[in-house]
Motif scaffolding. Structure first.
Motif, PDB file in Angstrom:
ATOM      1  N   UNK A  89      -2.615   8.469   3.917  1.00  0.00           N
ATOM      2  CA  UNK A  89      -3.161   7.238   4.485  1.00  0.00           C
ATOM      3  C   UNK A  89      -3.955   7.525   5.761  1.00  0.00           C
ATOM      4  N   UNK A  90      -3.412   8.390   6.588  1.00  0.00           N
ATOM      5  CA  UNK A  90      -4.103   8.739   7.832  1.00  0.00           C
ATOM      6  C   UNK A  90      -5.393   9.489   7.545  1.00  0.00           C
ATOM      7  N   UNK A 124       0.831  -1.196   0.000  1.00  0.00           N
ATOM      8  CA  UNK A 124       0.000   0.000   0.000  1.00  0.00           C
ATOM      9  C   UNK A 124       0.873   1.257   0.000  1.00  0.00           C
ATOM     10  N   UNK A 125       1.896   1.253   0.837  1.00  0.00           N
ATOM     11  CA  UNK A 125       2.791   2.407   0.914  1.00  0.00           C
ATOM     12  C   UNK A 125       3.471   2.684  -0.421  1.00  0.00           C
ATOM     13  N   UNK A 127      -4.204   3.981   7.574  1.00  0.00           N
ATOM     14  CA  UNK A 127      -2.785   3.913   7.945  1.00  0.00           C
ATOM     15  C   UNK A 127      -2.387   2.491   8.355  1.00  0.00           C
ATOM     16  N   UNK A 128      -3.313   1.754   8.916  1.00  0.00           N
ATOM     17  CA  UNK A 128      -3.022   0.390   9.349  1.00  0.00           C
ATOM     18  C   UNK A 128      -2.768  -0.577   8.208  1.00  0.00           C
ATOM     19  N   UNK A 129      -3.088  -0.172   6.976  1.00  0.00           N
ATOM     20  CA  UNK A 129      -2.870  -1.037   5.817  1.00  0.00           C
ATOM     21  C   UNK A 129      -1.523  -0.775   5.150  1.00  0.00           C
ATOM     22  N   UNK A 130      -0.740   0.118   5.680  1.00  0.00           N
ATOM     23  CA  UNK A 130       0.467   0.611   5.025  1.00  0.00           C
ATOM     24  C   UNK A 130       1.393  -0.489   4.517  1.00  0.00           C
ATOM     25  N   UNK A 160      -6.050   7.495  -1.801  1.00  0.00           N
ATOM     26  CA  UNK A 160      -4.911   8.026  -1.043  1.00  0.00           C
ATOM     27  C   UNK A 160      -3.774   8.417  -1.979  1.00  0.00           C
ATOM     28  N   UNK A 161      -3.557   7.625  -3.025  1.00  0.00           N
ATOM     29  CA  UNK A 161      -2.508   7.952  -3.996  1.00  0.00           C
ATOM     30  C   UNK A 161      -2.806   9.287  -4.677  1.00  0.00           C
ATOM     31  N   UNK A 162      -4.062   9.500  -5.046  1.00  0.00           N
ATOM     32  CA  UNK A 162      -4.455  10.760  -5.686  1.00  0.00           C
ATOM     33  C   UNK A 162      -4.301  11.922  -4.710  1.00  0.00           C
TER      34      UNK A 162
END
Length: 257
Positions: free
Chosen positions: A120-121, A92-93, A126-129, A147-149
């Motif tokens: 992410x937050x 994900x990160x 954020x927990x999926x990072x 989140x990427x956008x």
């Protein structure tokens, strides 16, 4: 401000977007609604320069996007498409960090990592990072792409059906987050939505498209009327207001055994 002048897209004899001239002001949420085949996604793709127009022009803050270098355009607007597929396995990160490419060209700085964590937050994931994207549910993946956008940190966000694959709870949360991003981060969000009740609840402006043209355009109270929606979608609809919220009913008379 995004402005289109005579924007047209043809595929052979088929006219998908037909001479569209419209102004979308800065800040706030503009929703594009309409039946399938109305040209909504193509219109969004033309604004983002992912699809070249047959004729017409798009300007952002007075600059014709045809003359802007790709890297600079990517710092001005970002787009979430319907078809997001990656053939490589990414965390994900790593995926969200692609939003920083216009700035870092793949060499992430501490500021880039901070922007990734911030996005992410903001979307509550954020927990999926450290998770791999292919291990996530469809709804989780959709929020990662959002989140990427958001991580791209542009003034203009173009979102093509951002509620795809989301259940009711997460669709509602996502629209609330987009509304919040427009209000708190001063973002200009232009989104294609099929759920007209979400459009009624969260939009500052609504553009209705039909047969490649602008059918209606205005504030939600102007567009979400029985006559306008019934003619736009070619079906009977009714409008109710409950606790100051417009509710569109398109189910027709209920049937009971």
């Amino acid at each position: 401000m995004i402005e289109t002048r005579g924007l047209t897209k043809r595929y052979g004899e088929a006219v998908v977007v037909d001479n569209v001239s419209v102004r979308i002001p800065r800040a706030g949420v503009t929703s594009i609604i309409g039946p399938n085949g109305a040209g909504k996604s193509t219109f969004l793709s033309l604004i983002s320069r992912l699809t070249p127009p047959t004729s017409g022009a798009v300007t952002i803050d007075g600059t014709n996007i045809a003359s802007v270098q790709g890297r600079h355009l990517a710092k001005l607007l970002s787009i979430l498409r319907q078809d997001n597929h990656f053939s490589v396995r990414l965390t994900v990160s790593d995926l969200v960090a692609f939003g920083r490419y216009p700035y870092s060209r793949g060499h992430l700085t501490p500021e880039d990592h901070q922007q990734v964590d911030k996005a992410l937050a903001y979307l509550g994931i954020a927990g999926l990072k450290a998770r791999y994207v292919d291990e996530l549910s469809g709804g989780q993946r959709q929020r990662v792409f959002l989140a990427m956008v958001l991580c791209q940190d542009t003034d203009y966000l173009l979102l093509d059906e951002p509620l795809n694959s989301l259940d009711i709870k997460h669709a509602a949360i996502t629209m609330q987050l987009l509304r919040r991003a427009a209000d708190e981060l001063d973002k200009t969000i232009v989104t294609v939505l099929h759920d007209i009740n979400f459009a009624a609840a969260h939009s500052d402006r609504v553009i209705g498209m039909k047969d490649g043209r602008i059918f209606c355009d205005g504030r939600p109270d102007d567009v979400f009327t029985t006559d306008c929606l019934s003619n736009l979608f070619e079906m009977e609809m009714s409008i109710q207001v409950w606790q100051k919220q417009t509710i569109i009913n398109y189910f027709g008379p209920s049937r009971r055994d």
